[in-house]
Design a protein around this motif. Structure first.
Motif, mmCIF file in Angstrom:
data_model
loop_
_atom_site.group_PDB
_atom_site.id
_atom_site.type_symbol
_atom_site.label_atom_id
_atom_site.label_comp_id
_atom_site.label_asym_id
_atom_site.label_seq_id
_atom_site.Cartn_x
_atom_site.Cartn_y
_atom_site.Cartn_z
ATOM 1 N N MET A 1 0.834 -1.193 0.000
ATOM 2 C CA MET A 1 0.000 0.000 0.000
ATOM 3 C C MET A 1 0.872 1.247 0.000
ATOM 4 O O MET A 1 1.816 1.355 0.766
ATOM 5 N N LYS A 2 0.571 2.146 -0.880
ATOM 6 C CA LYS A 2 1.349 3.362 -1.012
ATOM 7 C C LYS A 2 0.973 4.362 0.091
ATOM 8 O O LYS A 2 -0.189 4.617 0.327
ATOM 9 N N ILE A 3 1.996 4.901 0.731
ATOM 10 C CA ILE A 3 1.783 5.877 1.800
ATOM 11 C C ILE A 3 2.132 7.256 1.266
ATOM 12 O O ILE A 3 3.169 7.433 0.634
ATOM 13 N N LYS A 4 1.265 8.200 1.490
ATOM 14 C CA LYS A 4 1.530 9.575 1.074
ATOM 15 C C LYS A 4 2.394 10.244 2.138
ATOM 16 O O LYS A 4 1.971 10.383 3.280
ATOM 17 N N LEU A 5 3.609 10.628 1.744
ATOM 18 C CA LEU A 5 4.506 11.321 2.659
ATOM 19 C C LEU A 5 4.648 12.761 2.202
ATOM 20 O O LEU A 5 4.649 13.047 1.009
ATOM 21 N N SER A 6 4.781 13.641 3.156
ATOM 22 C CA SER A 6 4.928 15.047 2.834
ATOM 23 C C SER A 6 5.876 15.686 3.834
ATOM 24 O O SER A 6 6.284 15.066 4.811
ATOM 25 N N GLY A 7 6.229 16.920 3.555
ATOM 26 C CA GLY A 7 7.120 17.631 4.453
ATOM 27 C C GLY A 7 7.062 19.117 4.209
ATOM 28 O O GLY A 7 6.369 19.591 3.307
ATOM 29 N N TYR A 8 7.793 19.825 5.022
ATOM 30 C CA TYR A 8 7.945 21.269 4.863
ATOM 31 C C TYR A 8 9.405 21.545 4.602
ATOM 32 O O TYR A 8 10.278 20.882 5.147
ATOM 33 N N TYR A 9 9.663 22.504 3.746
ATOM 34 C CA TYR A 9 11.042 22.820 3.411
ATOM 35 C C TYR A 9 11.231 24.318 3.459
ATOM 36 O O TYR A 9 10.454 25.071 2.873
ATOM 37 N N LYS A 10 12.261 24.764 4.150
ATOM 38 C CA LYS A 10 12.537 26.196 4.302
ATOM 39 C C LYS A 10 13.469 26.653 3.199
ATOM 40 O O LYS A 10 14.583 26.158 3.068
ATOM 41 N N LEU A 11 12.996 27.569 2.380
ATOM 42 C CA LEU A 11 13.811 28.140 1.313
ATOM 43 C C LEU A 11 14.441 29.443 1.790
ATOM 44 O O LEU A 11 13.826 30.184 2.552
ATOM 45 N N PRO A 12 15.644 29.731 1.335
ATOM 46 C CA PRO A 12 16.343 30.938 1.800
ATOM 47 C C PRO A 12 15.581 32.246 1.564
ATOM 48 O O PRO A 12 15.614 33.142 2.384
ATOM 49 N N ASP A 13 14.869 32.349 0.440
ATOM 50 C CA ASP A 13 14.203 33.604 0.086
ATOM 51 C C ASP A 13 12.765 33.724 0.589
ATOM 52 O O ASP A 13 12.096 34.698 0.304
ATOM 53 N N PHE A 14 12.292 32.723 1.305
ATOM 54 C CA PHE A 14 10.915 32.725 1.776
ATOM 55 C C PHE A 14 10.880 32.759 3.297
ATOM 56 O O PHE A 14 11.679 32.100 3.952
ATOM 57 N N SER A 15 9.923 33.506 3.840
ATOM 58 C CA SER A 15 9.831 33.584 5.305
ATOM 59 C C SER A 15 9.192 32.341 5.903
ATOM 60 O O SER A 15 9.519 31.939 7.008
ATOM 61 N N GLN A 16 8.293 31.701 5.154
ATOM 62 C CA GLN A 16 7.604 30.503 5.640
ATOM 63 C C GLN A 16 8.085 29.266 4.880
ATOM 64 O O GLN A 16 8.330 29.344 3.681
ATOM 65 N N PRO A 17 8.179 28.129 5.552
ATOM 66 C CA PRO A 17 8.518 26.890 4.835
ATOM 67 C C PRO A 17 7.399 26.528 3.862
ATOM 68 O O PRO A 17 6.246 26.866 4.085
ATOM 69 N N ILE A 18 7.766 25.859 2.771
ATOM 70 C CA ILE A 18 6.759 25.420 1.815
ATOM 71 C C ILE A 18 6.399 23.961 2.090
ATOM 72 O O ILE A 18 7.226 23.185 2.549
ATOM 73 N N TYR A 19 5.167 23.620 1.814
ATOM 74 C CA TYR A 19 4.667 22.263 1.996
ATOM 75 C C TYR A 19 4.788 21.533 0.663
ATOM 76 O O TYR A 19 4.522 22.108 -0.388
ATOM 77 N N PHE A 22 6.143 14.211 -1.155
ATOM 78 C CA PHE A 22 7.364 13.530 -1.565
ATOM 79 C C PHE A 22 7.233 12.923 -2.960
ATOM 80 O O PHE A 22 8.201 12.879 -3.699
ATOM 81 N N GLU A 23 6.043 12.452 -3.329
ATOM 82 C CA GLU A 23 5.898 11.834 -4.649
ATOM 83 C C GLU A 23 6.139 12.849 -5.761
ATOM 84 O O GLU A 23 6.541 12.485 -6.861
ATOM 85 N N ASN A 24 5.934 14.138 -5.492
ATOM 86 C CA ASN A 24 6.221 15.183 -6.478
ATOM 87 C C ASN A 24 7.709 15.525 -6.502
ATOM 88 O O ASN A 24 8.294 15.707 -7.564
ATOM 89 N N VAL A 25 8.315 15.626 -5.337
ATOM 90 C CA VAL A 25 9.728 15.986 -5.241
ATOM 91 C C VAL A 25 10.612 14.827 -5.695
ATOM 92 O O VAL A 25 11.575 15.010 -6.431
ATOM 93 N N PHE A 26 10.275 13.627 -5.235
ATOM 94 C CA PHE A 26 11.038 12.433 -5.607
ATOM 95 C C PHE A 26 10.288 11.676 -6.702
ATOM 96 O O PHE A 26 9.896 10.530 -6.539
ATOM 97 N N LYS A 38 13.150 2.974 -8.887
ATOM 98 C CA LYS A 38 12.197 3.643 -9.779
ATOM 99 C C LYS A 38 11.341 4.661 -9.036
ATOM 100 O O LYS A 38 10.846 5.608 -9.627
ATOM 101 N N ASN A 39 11.103 4.426 -7.748
ATOM 102 C CA ASN A 39 10.265 5.359 -6.995
ATOM 103 C C ASN A 39 10.670 5.387 -5.524
ATOM 104 O O ASN A 39 11.439 4.538 -5.060
ATOM 105 N N PHE A 40 10.145 6.368 -4.821
ATOM 106 C CA PHE A 40 10.518 6.597 -3.428
ATOM 107 C C PHE A 40 10.020 5.463 -2.527
ATOM 108 O O PHE A 40 10.690 5.089 -1.576
ATOM 109 N N ASP A 41 8.870 4.891 -2.863
ATOM 110 C CA ASP A 41 8.345 3.764 -2.079
ATOM 111 C C ASP A 41 9.323 2.592 -2.074
ATOM 112 O O ASP A 41 9.583 1.997 -1.042
ATOM 113 N N ARG A 42 9.838 2.254 -3.253
ATOM 114 C CA ARG A 42 10.806 1.142 -3.335
ATOM 115 C C ARG A 42 12.100 1.480 -2.604
ATOM 116 O O ARG A 42 12.715 0.614 -1.992
ATOM 117 N N PHE A 43 12.506 2.720 -2.717
ATOM 118 C CA PHE A 43 13.701 3.178 -2.015
ATOM 119 C C PHE A 43 13.554 2.922 -0.511
ATOM 120 O O PHE A 43 14.449 2.378 0.132
#
Length: 100
Positions: A1-19, A22-26, A38-43
C-alpha cells in the motif's frame, strides 16, 4: 500500500517553509537518475524501514537514512538528497508557472 509522505522545506528567500508531497519531489525522473530505484516507495522498502504513516517516516533515524542514501543514491546524506530534490522541484515548478 502506497503511503503519502509530505514535508515542509525552508527556502532561503521565503519567510515561511513550503509544503510539498514527496511523490512530487522524488518523482520517477529524479529517482531513476539519482538512485537505484524507480520510486521513493521502493527506495524506502529496500531500506527495510517499517513505514506505515507520516509519523513513522519522521521518526526514522537520520543516521540510518544517511547510510541508506549513501549506499543507494548519488548523494552522501539524506539532507543532501532532500536539498537537491527540493531545489530541482522548485525550479521545475517555477518554470511551469512562467509558461502558464
Amino acid at each position: 500500500m502506497k503511503i503519502k509522505l509530505s514535508g515542509y522545506y525552508k527556502l532561503p528567500d521565503f519567510s515561511q517553509p513550503i509544503y510539498f508531497n514527496f511523490e512530487n519531489v522524488f518523482d520517477i525522473g529524479f529517482m531513476k537518475k539519482y538512485t537505484h530505484y524507480k520510486n521513493f516507495d521502493r527506495f524506502l522498502a529496500n531500506g527495510q524501514f517499517s513505514i506505515t504513516c507520516q509519523r513513522d517516516f519522521e521518526n526514522l533515524s537520520e543516521k540510518i537514512m544517511d547510510k541508506h542514501v549513501a549506499k543507494n543514491t548519488k548523494f552522501s546524506s539524506w539532507q543532501e538528497m532532500l536539498d537537491f530534490a527540493t531545489d530541482r522541484y522548485i525550479k521545475k515548478m517555477s518554470s511551469h508557472h512562467l509558461t502558464d
